[in-house]
Each structure stands twice: as structure tokens, then as C-alpha cells.
Design a protein around this motif. Sequence first.
Motif, PDB file in Angstrom:
ATOM      1  N   CYS A  60       1.100   9.739  -7.848  1.00 12.28           N
ATOM      2  CA  CYS A  60       1.680   8.562  -7.209  1.00 12.28           C
ATOM      3  C   CYS A  60       1.792   7.464  -8.262  1.00 12.28           C
ATOM      4  N   PRO A  61       2.693   6.513  -8.029  1.00 11.03           N
ATOM      5  CA  PRO A  61       2.786   5.401  -8.975  1.00 11.03           C
ATOM      6  C   PRO A  61       1.578   4.490  -8.816  1.00 11.03           C
ATOM      7  N   ASN A  62       1.386   3.598  -9.761  1.00 11.63           N
ATOM      8  CA  ASN A  62       0.319   2.611  -9.654  1.00 11.63           C
ATOM      9  C   ASN A  62       0.927   1.226  -9.791  1.00 11.63           C
ATOM     10  N   PHE A  63       1.221   0.638  -8.646  1.00 13.61           N
ATOM     11  CA  PHE A  63       1.762  -0.720  -8.627  1.00 13.61           C
ATOM     12  C   PHE A  63       0.657  -1.755  -8.466  1.00 13.61           C
ATOM     13  N   ARG A  64      -0.602  -1.323  -8.483  1.00 16.66           N
ATOM     14  CA  ARG A  64      -1.718  -2.250  -8.309  1.00 16.66           C
ATOM     15  C   ARG A  64      -2.055  -2.993  -9.603  1.00 16.66           C
ATOM     16  N   GLY A  65      -1.755  -2.404 -10.732  1.00 18.67           N
ATOM     17  CA  GLY A  65      -2.023  -3.063 -11.999  1.00 18.67           C
ATOM     18  C   GLY A  65      -1.213  -4.346 -12.111  1.00 18.67           C
ATOM     19  N   ILE A  66      -1.738  -5.320 -12.774  1.00 17.78           N
ATOM     20  CA  ILE A  66      -1.128  -6.644 -12.822  1.00 17.78           C
ATOM     21  C   ILE A  66       0.301  -6.601 -13.358  1.00 17.78           C
ATOM     22  N   PHE A  67       0.544  -5.856 -14.424  1.00 22.71           N
ATOM     23  CA  PHE A  67       1.886  -5.827 -15.009  1.00 22.71           C
ATOM     24  C   PHE A  67       2.887  -5.108 -14.108  1.00 22.71           C
ATOM     25  N   GLN A  68       2.501  -3.952 -13.570  1.00 20.94           N
ATOM     26  CA  GLN A  68       3.400  -3.225 -12.670  1.00 20.94           C
ATOM     27  C   GLN A  68       3.646  -4.016 -11.386  1.00 20.94           C
ATOM     28  N   PHE A  69       2.603  -4.650 -10.864  1.00 19.59           N
ATOM     29  CA  PHE A  69       2.761  -5.426  -9.633  1.00 19.59           C
ATOM     30  C   PHE A  69       3.726  -6.590  -9.852  1.00 19.59           C
ATOM     31  N   ILE A  70       3.514  -7.346 -10.903  1.00 13.46           N
ATOM     32  CA  ILE A  70       4.390  -8.490 -11.183  1.00 13.46           C
ATOM     33  C   ILE A  70       5.819  -8.032 -11.426  1.00 13.46           C
ATOM     34  N   TYR A  71       5.981  -6.982 -12.231  1.00  8.49           N
ATOM     35  CA  TYR A  71       7.323  -6.457 -12.500  1.00  8.49           C
ATOM     36  C   TYR A  71       8.039  -6.114 -11.197  1.00  8.49           C
ATOM     37  N   HIS A  72       7.380  -5.326 -10.337  1.00  7.42           N
ATOM     38  CA  HIS A  72       8.020  -4.899  -9.095  1.00  7.42           C
ATOM     39  C   HIS A  72       8.200  -6.063  -8.125  1.00  7.42           C
ATOM     40  N   LYS A  73       7.279  -6.969  -8.096  1.00  8.26           N
ATOM     41  CA  LYS A  73       7.394  -8.135  -7.208  1.00  8.26           C
ATOM     42  C   LYS A  73       8.632  -8.959  -7.575  1.00  8.26           C
ATOM     43  N   ILE A  74       8.892  -9.111  -8.858  1.00 11.77           N
ATOM     44  CA  ILE A  74      10.019  -9.931  -9.302  1.00 11.77           C
ATOM     45  C   ILE A  74      11.338  -9.158  -9.284  1.00 11.77           C
ATOM     46  N   TRP A  75      11.381  -7.958  -9.864  1.00 16.83           N
ATOM     47  CA  TRP A  75      12.640  -7.252 -10.073  1.00 16.83           C
ATOM     48  C   TRP A  75      12.883  -6.064  -9.144  1.00 16.83           C
ATOM     49  N   ASP A  76      11.871  -5.628  -8.411  1.00 19.12           N
ATOM     50  CA  ASP A  76      12.026  -4.428  -7.581  1.00 19.12           C
ATOM     51  C   ASP A  76      11.207  -4.573  -6.297  1.00 19.12           C
ATOM     52  N   ASN A  77      11.282  -5.746  -5.694  1.00 18.12           N
ATOM     53  CA  ASN A  77      10.436  -6.038  -4.539  1.00 18.12           C
ATOM     54  C   ASN A  77      10.738  -5.138  -3.336  1.00 18.12           C
ATOM     55  N   ALA A  78      11.999  -4.766  -3.149  1.00 22.27           N
ATOM     56  CA  ALA A  78      12.337  -3.877  -2.028  1.00 22.27           C
ATOM     57  C   ALA A  78      11.593  -2.550  -2.157  1.00 22.27           C
ATOM     58  N   ASN A  79      11.514  -2.021  -3.359  1.00 20.75           N
ATOM     59  CA  ASN A  79      10.776  -0.780  -3.599  1.00 20.75           C
ATOM     60  C   ASN A  79       9.279  -0.999  -3.424  1.00 20.75           C
ATOM     61  N   LEU A  80       8.772  -2.108  -3.915  1.00 22.70           N
ATOM     62  CA  LEU A  80       7.348  -2.422  -3.768  1.00 22.70           C
ATOM     63  C   LEU A  80       6.934  -2.448  -2.303  1.00 22.70           C
ATOM     64  N   LYS A  81       7.773  -3.004  -1.454  1.00 22.12           N
ATOM     65  CA  LYS A  81       7.462  -3.122  -0.027  1.00 22.12           C
ATOM     66  C   LYS A  81       7.392  -1.761   0.678  1.00 22.12           C
ATOM     67  N   LYS A  82       7.963  -0.720   0.075  1.00 22.84           N
ATOM     68  CA  LYS A  82       7.935   0.625   0.668  1.00 22.84           C
ATOM     69  C   LYS A  82       6.610   1.341   0.385  1.00 22.84           C
ATOM     70  N   HIS A  83       5.724   0.704  -0.357  1.00 20.50           N
ATOM     71  CA  HIS A  83       4.491   1.347  -0.796  1.00 20.50           C
ATOM     72  C   HIS A  83       3.260   0.668  -0.212  1.00 20.50           C
ATOM     73  N   TYR A  84       2.220   1.458   0.029  1.00 22.52           N
ATOM     74  CA  TYR A  84       0.944   0.959   0.534  1.00 22.52           C
ATOM     75  C   TYR A  84      -0.019   0.922  -0.653  1.00 22.52           C
ATOM     76  N   LEU A  85      -0.226  -0.263  -1.190  1.00 24.01           N
ATOM     77  CA  LEU A  85      -0.970  -0.419  -2.438  1.00 24.01           C
ATOM     78  C   LEU A  85      -2.399   0.121  -2.402  1.00 24.01           C
ATOM     79  N   PRO A  86      -3.167  -0.016  -1.305  1.00 24.00           N
ATOM     80  CA  PRO A  86      -4.527   0.532  -1.327  1.00 24.00           C
ATOM     81  C   PRO A  86      -4.591   2.038  -1.597  1.00 24.00           C
ATOM     82  N   SER A  87      -3.529   2.774  -1.296  1.00 25.18           N
ATOM     83  CA  SER A  87      -3.528   4.219  -1.558  1.00 25.18           C
ATOM     84  C   SER A  87      -3.492   4.522  -3.049  1.00 25.18           C
ATOM     85  N   MET A  88      -3.157   3.523  -3.854  1.00 26.75           N
ATOM     86  CA  MET A  88      -3.016   3.724  -5.296  1.00 26.75           C
ATOM     87  C   MET A  88      -4.305   3.462  -6.062  1.00 26.75           C
ATOM     88  N   LYS A  89      -5.367   3.154  -5.347  1.00 29.55           N
ATOM     89  CA  LYS A  89      -6.642   2.866  -6.010  1.00 29.55           C
ATOM     90  C   LYS A  89      -7.301   4.151  -6.454  1.00 29.55           C
TER      91      LYS A  89
END
Length: 111
Positions: A82-111
Motif C-alpha cells: 500500500c502507499p504511505n501518505f502518512r509521511g510528512i512529505f507524501q501527505f503535504i504533496y498529496h494534500k496540495i497537488w493530489d487531494n482528490a486521491n488522498l481523500k480516497k485513502h484511509y490513512l490509519p491503515s498505512m501505519k
Amino acid sequence: GYTVSGVDFHPRTEQLKDWLIKGDHNVDELYTADFFEHCQKETIQYDLVYSLGLIEHFKNWKEVLELHGSKVKQGGHLVITCPNFRGIFQFIYHKIWDNANLKKHYLPSMK
């Protein structure tokens, strides 16, 4: 030496089967189905269960892991990615440039 079988909800799963066959892979069945329904009705187990980018879409990700495990033969292998959008850089990147994709994911599952 493996034979490919699988289940995916994506409507183009049949095209994947054709692509694999053209690539000279042994293909058994690729089902276009809901993962949970499929696991409840199919009891077959496999030597290798390989899941690409599924668990991060579910709040009940532990159940998804257990269902994957139930499909593995004794002595077989389970690989989950699975991807890891929980890391600060990946989270910020997706929040700014790919937020629609970020919203399709449940971040606690990536821990």
C-alpha cells in the motif's frame, strides 16, 4: 511457474486477463467482483496471495488483511502493498497537488 488468479472490482479486469495472456502468463480466473463477497463464497486457497493497493481504502483494513490471510495455503506467502501518505512529505504533496486521491485513502491503515 505460477498461474494467475484474482479478483478486482475494476470494470477493466477482463482486459487485464487478455494483457496477461498476451504476455505469455498462465491465467486461470480473474473475477470482476466485490472482494468481500468473493471471499465469502470462494473457499479456494493459493500458494501466493499478492495484494496491490487495497487495504488503504478501508476503515476495516484489519478484516481485509484477515480475509487475505484466509486465502493463503499452509506454507504459502502473503504479500500486501500500500502507499504511505502518512509521511510528512507524501501527505503535504498529496494534500496540495493530489487531494482528490488522498481523500480516497484511509490513512490509519498505512501505519
